[in-house]
Scaffold this active site. Sequence first.
Site, PDB file in Angstrom:
ATOM      1  N   CYS A   1       0.858  -1.193   0.000  1.00 44.21           N
ATOM      2  CA  CYS A   1       0.000   0.000   0.000  1.00 44.21           C
ATOM      3  C   CYS A   1       0.895   1.243   0.000  1.00 44.21           C
ATOM      4  O   CYS A   1       1.791   1.377   0.826  1.00 44.21           O
ATOM      5  CB  CYS A   1      -0.882  -0.015   1.246  1.00 44.21           C
ATOM      6  SG  CYS A   1      -1.756   1.531   1.542  1.00 44.21           S
ATOM      7  N   ASN A   2       0.657   2.169  -0.924  1.00 42.99           N
ATOM      8  CA  ASN A   2       1.488   3.367  -1.032  1.00 42.99           C
ATOM      9  C   ASN A   2       1.467   4.211   0.237  1.00 42.99           C
ATOM     10  O   ASN A   2       2.486   4.783   0.627  1.00 42.99           O
ATOM     11  CB  ASN A   2       1.049   4.222  -2.226  1.00 42.99           C
ATOM     12  CG  ASN A   2       1.441   3.586  -3.538  1.00 42.99           C
ATOM     13  OD1 ASN A   2       2.389   2.806  -3.601  1.00 42.99           O
ATOM     14  ND2 ASN A   2       0.707   3.884  -4.584  1.00 42.99           N
TER      15      ASN A   2
END
Length: 122
Positions: free
Chosen positions: A12-13
């Site tokens: 997840c960024n």
Amino acid sequence: MSTLIVYGIPNCNTVKKARTWLEEQGLSYTFHDYKKQGVPADRLNDWIEQVGWELLVNRQGTTWRQLDEATKAGVVDKASACVLMLDKASVIKRPVVELEGKVLSVGFDDKRMSELASKLAG
């Protein structure tokens, strides 16, 4: 000193940003990977008590958008949100950052994290 726990998904960024930020600040943390370790049900209940299920359910994310309308419409309270979050960890807003059982942050915000770092250092 107690260790921060960062809950999320490694690819997840937003989680990547938070982890990088913590490392740049020299703050140690333990990472809890929902994909490998699952969502800790006891912690989820505590998070809901502390910040509310509405904040934890990420209605902007891909996982939420991919749910059928009946499932979305069925998320109306703590119990229904908890069932969904335990079943689909990716619907939880990430990361959840915790210290000594207290939720410090849901999601990543530079300003909020800076305030936390000041408190932890202070």
